[in-house]
Design an enzyme around this catalytic site. Structure first.
Site, mmCIF file in Angstrom:
data_model
loop_
_atom_site.group_PDB
_atom_site.id
_atom_site.type_symbol
_atom_site.label_atom_id
_atom_site.label_comp_id
_atom_site.label_asym_id
_atom_site.label_seq_id
_atom_site.Cartn_x
_atom_site.Cartn_y
_atom_site.Cartn_z
ATOM 1 C CE1 TYR A 43 5.235 -1.628 1.863
ATOM 2 C CE2 TYR A 43 3.245 -0.502 1.894
ATOM 3 C CZ TYR A 43 4.390 -0.638 2.216
ATOM 4 O OH TYR A 43 4.994 0.135 3.424
ATOM 5 C CB THR B 33 3.128 0.740 6.584
ATOM 6 O OG1 THR B 33 1.740 1.460 5.796
ATOM 7 C CG2 THR B 33 3.083 -0.647 6.107
ATOM 8 C CG ASP B 34 -1.360 4.076 7.176
ATOM 9 O OD1 ASP B 34 -0.708 3.671 6.331
ATOM 10 O OD2 ASP B 34 -1.831 5.115 7.361
ATOM 11 C CD GLU B 35 0.066 1.551 2.249
ATOM 12 O OE1 GLU B 35 -0.129 0.658 1.219
ATOM 13 O OE2 GLU B 35 0.679 2.523 2.086
ATOM 14 C CE LYS C 20 6.595 -2.586 6.380
ATOM 15 N NZ LYS C 20 7.958 -2.303 6.577
HETATM 16 P P1 NAD Z 1 12.050 3.226 0.287
HETATM 17 O O1 NAD Z 1 11.615 2.261 -0.725
HETATM 18 O O2 NAD Z 1 12.507 4.832 -0.235
HETATM 19 O O3 NAD Z 1 13.623 2.879 0.830
HETATM 20 C C1 NAD Z 1 13.819 1.441 0.964
HETATM 21 C C2 NAD Z 1 15.347 1.184 1.250
HETATM 22 O O4 NAD Z 1 15.498 -0.151 1.565
HETATM 23 C C3 NAD Z 1 16.212 1.395 0.168
HETATM 24 O O5 NAD Z 1 17.312 2.374 0.669
HETATM 25 C C4 NAD Z 1 16.631 0.116 -0.501
HETATM 26 O O6 NAD Z 1 17.845 0.205 -0.903
HETATM 27 C C5 NAD Z 1 16.486 -0.759 0.916
HETATM 28 N N1 NAD Z 1 16.424 -2.025 0.578
HETATM 29 C C6 NAD Z 1 15.194 -2.670 -0.091
HETATM 30 N N2 NAD Z 1 15.414 -4.093 -0.108
HETATM 31 C C7 NAD Z 1 16.562 -4.193 0.671
HETATM 32 C C8 NAD Z 1 17.201 -5.511 0.981
HETATM 33 N N3 NAD Z 1 16.738 -6.596 0.671
HETATM 34 N N4 NAD Z 1 18.286 -5.547 1.791
HETATM 35 C C9 NAD Z 1 18.934 -4.390 2.310
HETATM 36 N N5 NAD Z 1 18.100 -3.229 1.780
HETATM 37 C C10 NAD Z 1 17.178 -2.943 1.303
HETATM 38 O O7 NAD Z 1 11.146 3.064 1.485
HETATM 39 P P2 NAD Z 1 10.876 4.236 2.724
HETATM 40 O O8 NAD Z 1 9.658 4.974 1.908
HETATM 41 O O9 NAD Z 1 11.798 4.934 3.113
HETATM 42 O O10 NAD Z 1 10.031 3.418 3.623
HETATM 43 C C11 NAD Z 1 11.248 2.584 4.754
HETATM 44 C C12 NAD Z 1 9.948 1.651 5.720
HETATM 45 O O11 NAD Z 1 9.065 2.749 6.110
HETATM 46 C C13 NAD Z 1 9.592 0.699 4.901
HETATM 47 O O12 NAD Z 1 9.648 -0.369 5.898
HETATM 48 C C14 NAD Z 1 8.255 1.043 4.801
HETATM 49 O O13 NAD Z 1 7.200 0.019 4.614
HETATM 50 C C15 NAD Z 1 7.810 1.934 6.008
HETATM 51 N N6 NAD Z 1 6.971 2.854 5.651
HETATM 52 C C16 NAD Z 1 6.822 3.883 4.745
HETATM 53 C C17 NAD Z 1 6.025 4.917 4.598
HETATM 54 C C18 NAD Z 1 6.181 6.053 3.498
HETATM 55 O O14 NAD Z 1 5.088 6.536 3.275
HETATM 56 N N7 NAD Z 1 7.060 5.756 2.679
HETATM 57 C C19 NAD Z 1 4.804 4.863 5.706
HETATM 58 C C20 NAD Z 1 4.943 4.034 6.820
HETATM 59 C C21 NAD Z 1 5.944 3.151 6.760
HETATM 60 P P1 TYD Z 2 1.593 6.528 -3.075
HETATM 61 O O1 TYD Z 2 2.301 7.664 -2.858
HETATM 62 O O2 TYD Z 2 1.992 5.493 -3.962
HETATM 63 O O3 TYD Z 2 1.502 5.929 -1.748
HETATM 64 P P2 TYD Z 2 0.511 4.419 -1.035
HETATM 65 O O4 TYD Z 2 0.106 3.853 -2.382
HETATM 66 O O5 TYD Z 2 1.408 3.676 -0.205
HETATM 67 O O6 TYD Z 2 -0.669 5.316 -0.320
HETATM 68 O O7 TYD Z 2 0.093 6.986 -3.377
HETATM 69 C C1 TYD Z 2 -0.729 7.611 -2.773
HETATM 70 C C2 TYD Z 2 -2.040 7.912 -3.112
HETATM 71 O O8 TYD Z 2 -2.025 8.468 -4.574
HETATM 72 C C3 TYD Z 2 -2.604 6.377 -3.508
HETATM 73 O O9 TYD Z 2 -4.151 6.711 -3.079
HETATM 74 C C4 TYD Z 2 -2.565 6.214 -4.940
HETATM 75 C C5 TYD Z 2 -2.321 7.612 -5.689
HETATM 76 N N1 TYD Z 2 -1.627 7.659 -6.880
HETATM 77 C C6 TYD Z 2 -2.067 8.442 -7.932
HETATM 78 O O10 TYD Z 2 -3.416 8.598 -7.983
HETATM 79 N N2 TYD Z 2 -1.422 8.178 -9.112
HETATM 80 C C7 TYD Z 2 -0.083 8.033 -9.226
HETATM 81 O O11 TYD Z 2 0.547 8.190 -10.108
HETATM 82 C C8 TYD Z 2 0.365 7.752 -7.719
HETATM 83 C C9 TYD Z 2 2.084 7.118 -7.820
HETATM 84 C C10 TYD Z 2 -0.230 7.318 -6.677
#
Ligand code: NAD
Ligand code: TYD
Length: 354
Positions: A160, A134-136, A164
């Protein structure tokens, strides 16, 4: 049937993972896609209903931290590629429970790396370990037009992003120490269908529909860079096949939005699609106590990916948001199911009885 490739996707029942599994299962009928997922609260096999019976798809319910089982999966399915998405992914949960994040994101990644290293045993030709990050991990930007590039120093702030970041370091260490053919990508915030409704966009769409308050953290001034999830999956496909070993690629669509502006777009779009007067629900906006350590701004520079591999997002944001709101409104059953927790009990029973 002999498969051309055997790819282990971890976290395939989650938000992004389900889009990756769907893309690979449909696009590559000659690949076997093994989805290993623990089915935590965020994992939902209903996200994959449309492909669950495909002949090139296998589901394994397991924890990535369970090293023995992961090693067995590598053997049983002759795994030659890994796309690792499994993680605990919600910042607010990481603030409450950092241990689970360290365990899954760090130890779980290490378990997969070690299993891949032992299974492939120096035979790196045709192998790939692709870690999704992630970019975070880069920390927070000021409001000064700067961007995260692949060489930006890691400076995570939340449990988090710290977990990561640590997993990213382990992946690179396995490349540098053992020669494991790894690739890492750091992507910006994703949005689209099947996102668990604790994250901003699905949570707010659902609340607008039910006329519930929209809890905006702080003053809503924080900026996120949003990418449509299918474009992330397309980038993962391209990088899995054409990325260079040991490299890092940033993925993002140069699409920054201040939270409060994004929330207003969500309200207007949802109102319109529900046949309400556009903006009627603006008064649902409720400013609440800010998230601890809330990163001010994220913005990804994805020039390297465009220049070296030719990737570009396919959707404009307005189009993506419209599609997304429409999807959630049309899939109220999915939303109700996920918010009630019924789906977990259903799938637990289903797998117990197999
Ligand atoms: P999500 O939380 O929707 O899904 C995570 C999945 O991993 C779930 O299906 C969960 O059951 C599984 N999981 C969790 N712990 C596990 C374990 N111990 N063993 C096996 N499976 C397990 O997450 P997401 O938003 O789809 O993100 C997927 C990946 O992409 C993550 O690595 C996250 O850091 C990365 N990512 C997410 C975003 C975003 O905006 N959502 C952006 C950049 C990177
Ligand atoms: P989120 O979807 O949790 O993603 P991330 O924290 O990984 O960027 O949140 C996106 C943005 O929205 C973040 O700046 C936090 C804000 N946010 C709120 O203001 N209210 C909310 O209830 C949530 C879940 C997020």
């Amino acid at each position: 049937m002999e498969f051309k490739r055997n790819i282990l996707v971890t976290g395939g029942a989650g938000f992004i993972g389900s889009h990756v599994v769907r893309l690979f299962v449909n696009k590559y009928p000659d690949y076997r896609i093994v989805n290993l997922d623990k089915l935590t609260y965020a994992g939902n096999l209903a996200n994959l209903k449309d492909i669950e019976n495909a002949p090139n798809y296998v589901f394994v319910k397991a924890d990535i931290c369970d090293f023995e089982t992961v090693c067995q999966v590598f053997k049983d399915y002759a795994i030659d590629g890994v796309i690792h998405l499994a993680a605990e992914s919600h910042v607010d949960r990481s603030i409450k429970d950092p241990f689970t994040f360290a365990k899954t994101n760090v130890i779980g990644t290490l378990s997969l790396l070690q299993a891949a290293r032992l299974a492939w045993d120096g035979q790196w030709e045709g192998k790939r370990f692709y870690h999704i990050s992630t970019d975070e991990v880069y920390g927070a930007l000021k409001m000064d037009g700067s961007f995260f590039t692949e060489t930006t120093r890691y400076q995570p702030h939340s449990p988090y992003s710290a977990a990561k970041a640590s997993s990213d370091h382990f992946v690179r260490a396995f490349h540098d120490t053992y020669g494991l053919p790894t690739v890492v990508t750091n992507c910006s915030n994703n949005y689209g269908p099947y996102q668990f409704p604790e994250k901003l966009i699905p949570l707010f769409i659902n609340n607008i529909r039910h006329r519930k308050p929209l809890p905006v953290y702080g003053k809503g001034e924080n900026i996120r860079d949003w990418l449509y999830v299918v474009d992330h999956a397309r980038a993962i496909d391209l990088i899995f096949h054409e990325g260079k070993d040991g490299e890092t690629y940033n993925i993002g669509g140069f699409n920054e939005w201040k939270n409060i502006d994004l929330v207003k777009v969500l309200i207007r779009t949802t109102d319109r699609l529900l046949g309400r007067a556009e903006g009627e629900d603006l008064d649902l906006i409720t400013f609440v106590t800010d998230r601890a350590g809330h990163d001010l701004r994220y913005a990804i520079d994805s020039t390297k990916l465009k220049t070296e591999l030719g990737w570009e997002p396919s959707l404009q944001f307005e189009e993506g948001i419209e599609k997304t709101v429409r999807w959630y409104l049309e899939h109220q059953d999915w939303m109700d199911n996920v918010t009630s927790g019924d789906y977990q009990r259903y799938y637990e029973d289903m797998y117990k009885n197999r």
